[in-house]
Design a protein around this motif. Structure first.
Motif, PDB file in Angstrom:
ATOM      1  N   UNK A  20       4.831 -10.314  -8.989  1.00  0.00           N
ATOM      2  CA  UNK A  20       4.900  -8.866  -8.770  1.00  0.00           C
ATOM      3  C   UNK A  20       4.858  -8.584  -7.266  1.00  0.00           C
ATOM      4  N   UNK A  21       6.026  -8.611  -6.610  1.00  0.00           N
ATOM      5  CA  UNK A  21       6.053  -8.385  -5.162  1.00  0.00           C
ATOM      6  C   UNK A  21       5.611  -6.979  -4.757  1.00  0.00           C
ATOM      7  N   UNK A  22       5.574  -6.064  -5.709  1.00  0.00           N
ATOM      8  CA  UNK A  22       5.157  -4.696  -5.394  1.00  0.00           C
ATOM      9  C   UNK A  22       3.636  -4.529  -5.368  1.00  0.00           C
ATOM     10  N   UNK A  23       2.896  -5.529  -5.857  1.00  0.00           N
ATOM     11  CA  UNK A  23       1.434  -5.442  -5.819  1.00  0.00           C
ATOM     12  C   UNK A  23       0.984  -5.899  -4.428  1.00  0.00           C
ATOM     13  N   UNK A  24       0.778  -4.934  -3.574  1.00  0.00           N
ATOM     14  CA  UNK A  24       0.345  -5.217  -2.203  1.00  0.00           C
ATOM     15  C   UNK A  24      -0.918  -4.428  -1.898  1.00  0.00           C
ATOM     16  N   UNK A  25      -1.553  -4.796  -0.808  1.00  0.00           N
ATOM     17  CA  UNK A  25      -2.751  -4.123  -0.348  1.00  0.00           C
ATOM     18  C   UNK A  25      -2.680  -4.053   1.174  1.00  0.00           C
ATOM     19  N   UNK A  26      -3.236  -3.000   1.728  1.00  0.00           N
ATOM     20  CA  UNK A  26      -3.314  -2.874   3.184  1.00  0.00           C
ATOM     21  C   UNK A  26      -4.745  -3.175   3.602  1.00  0.00           C
ATOM     22  N   UNK A  27      -4.917  -4.254   4.348  1.00  0.00           N
ATOM     23  CA  UNK A  27      -6.233  -4.648   4.860  1.00  0.00           C
ATOM     24  C   UNK A  27      -6.133  -4.775   6.370  1.00  0.00           C
ATOM     25  N   UNK A  28      -7.009  -4.076   7.059  1.00  0.00           N
ATOM     26  CA  UNK A  28      -7.022  -4.062   8.524  1.00  0.00           C
ATOM     27  C   UNK A  28      -5.652  -3.733   9.094  1.00  0.00           C
ATOM     28  N   UNK A  29      -4.956  -2.798   8.449  1.00  0.00           N
ATOM     29  CA  UNK A  29      -3.671  -2.323   8.936  1.00  0.00           C
ATOM     30  C   UNK A  29      -2.485  -3.214   8.630  1.00  0.00           C
ATOM     31  N   UNK A  30      -2.684  -4.273   7.866  1.00  0.00           N
ATOM     32  CA  UNK A  30      -1.608  -5.207   7.540  1.00  0.00           C
ATOM     33  C   UNK A  30      -1.339  -5.155   6.037  1.00  0.00           C
ATOM     34  N   UNK A  31      -0.066  -4.976   5.676  1.00  0.00           N
ATOM     35  CA  UNK A  31       0.326  -5.005   4.263  1.00  0.00           C
ATOM     36  C   UNK A  31       0.577  -6.452   3.867  1.00  0.00           C
ATOM     37  N   UNK A  32      -0.049  -6.863   2.770  1.00  0.00           N
ATOM     38  CA  UNK A  32       0.097  -8.243   2.302  1.00  0.00           C
ATOM     39  C   UNK A  32      -0.021  -8.266   0.783  1.00  0.00           C
ATOM     40  N   UNK A  33       0.251  -9.418   0.157  1.00  0.00           N
ATOM     41  CA  UNK A  33       0.117  -9.489  -1.305  1.00  0.00           C
ATOM     42  C   UNK A  33      -1.280  -9.053  -1.743  1.00  0.00           C
ATOM     43  N   UNK A  34      -1.370  -8.476  -2.931  1.00  0.00           N
ATOM     44  CA  UNK A  34      -2.602  -7.875  -3.430  1.00  0.00           C
ATOM     45  C   UNK A  34      -3.656  -8.854  -3.892  1.00  0.00           C
ATOM     46  N   UNK A  98      -2.077  -6.524 -15.088  1.00  0.00           N
ATOM     47  CA  UNK A  98      -2.767  -7.412 -14.148  1.00  0.00           C
ATOM     48  C   UNK A  98      -3.249  -8.678 -14.857  1.00  0.00           C
ATOM     49  N   UNK A  99      -3.732  -8.529 -16.106  1.00  0.00           N
ATOM     50  CA  UNK A  99      -4.106  -9.710 -16.903  1.00  0.00           C
ATOM     51  C   UNK A  99      -2.920 -10.661 -17.014  1.00  0.00           C
ATOM     52  N   UNK A 100      -1.760 -10.100 -17.336  1.00  0.00           N
ATOM     53  CA  UNK A 100      -0.551 -10.907 -17.505  1.00  0.00           C
ATOM     54  C   UNK A 100      -0.125 -11.599 -16.222  1.00  0.00           C
ATOM     55  N   UNK A 101      -0.249 -10.896 -15.105  1.00  0.00           N
ATOM     56  CA  UNK A 101       0.112 -11.493 -13.816  1.00  0.00           C
ATOM     57  C   UNK A 101      -0.793 -12.677 -13.495  1.00  0.00           C
ATOM     58  N   UNK A 102      -2.107 -12.500 -13.679  1.00  0.00           N
ATOM     59  CA  UNK A 102      -3.045 -13.584 -13.396  1.00  0.00           C
ATOM     60  C   UNK A 102      -2.809 -14.763 -14.328  1.00  0.00           C
TER      61      UNK A 102
END
Length: 168
Positions: A20-34, A98-102
């Motif tokens: 799921x490339x759309x599951x991202x998170x922004x941490x310390x101003x950087x967008x990365x995989x969730x 999310x269960x399915x992705x994991x």
């Protein structure tokens, strides 16, 4: 142990990003995989929704044999409030996704990889392959938990590796 933890995290993050490339998170101003490793991040006052949080639990070491075998519990927590479009009424479906992705990330073959040493990254060096592998078992899902406007779950995976000479 740190090399095995880092290696499993990199595999998990890469597989989840591919699923799921759309599951991202922004941490310390950087967008990365969730996916975040709790021990490596700044302390947050709240848990990020729609993000897999990796924590390391119990560790056991079997020292009989030529090389010690380390088994570590990888605990993955995650929660969601659903989507704003559906006023959160789809949070059960979002949690199931999310269960399915994991499940897909952990169950994708192979269930092992070459152990890598990432300590050189801080000096601008590439990660280097080590002499042994990291392998893991199936994912075990805990019960669904309701937290105010969110629904979440904790899952766990046993991650194992040989402890090489000189490894911490």
């Amino acid at each position: 142990m740190q090399n095995a933890k880092d290696t499993f995290y990199e595999v998990l993050q890469g597989r989840l990003a591919a699923i799921n490339p759309e599951r991202t998170v922004v941490l310390r101003g950087v967008t990365r995989p969730g996916v975040e490793v709790v021990e490596n991040e700044m302390v947050n006052a709240f848990s990020l929704p729609d993000c897999f949080r990796v924590e390391w639990g119990a560790v056991s070491i079997e020292s009989e044999g030529a090389m010690p075998v380390v088994a570590m519990e990888c605990v993955v927590g995650y929660e969601t409030a659903g989507t704003a479009l559906n006023a959160g009424m789809d949070r059960g479906r979002a949690l199931a996704a999310m269960d399915g992705e994991l499940l897909a990330a952990v169950n994708t073959c192979p269930h092992n990889t070459v152990k890598m040493n990432y300590s050189g990254l801080e000096q601008g060096k590439a990660a280097s392959a080590m002499g042994t592998s990291v392998w893991w078992g199936p994912v075990s899902f805990g019960k669904q938990v309701l937290k105010k406007d969110r629904v979440g779950r904790v899952a766990s995976v046993m991650v194992m590796s040989y402890q090489e000479a000189g490894e911490l």
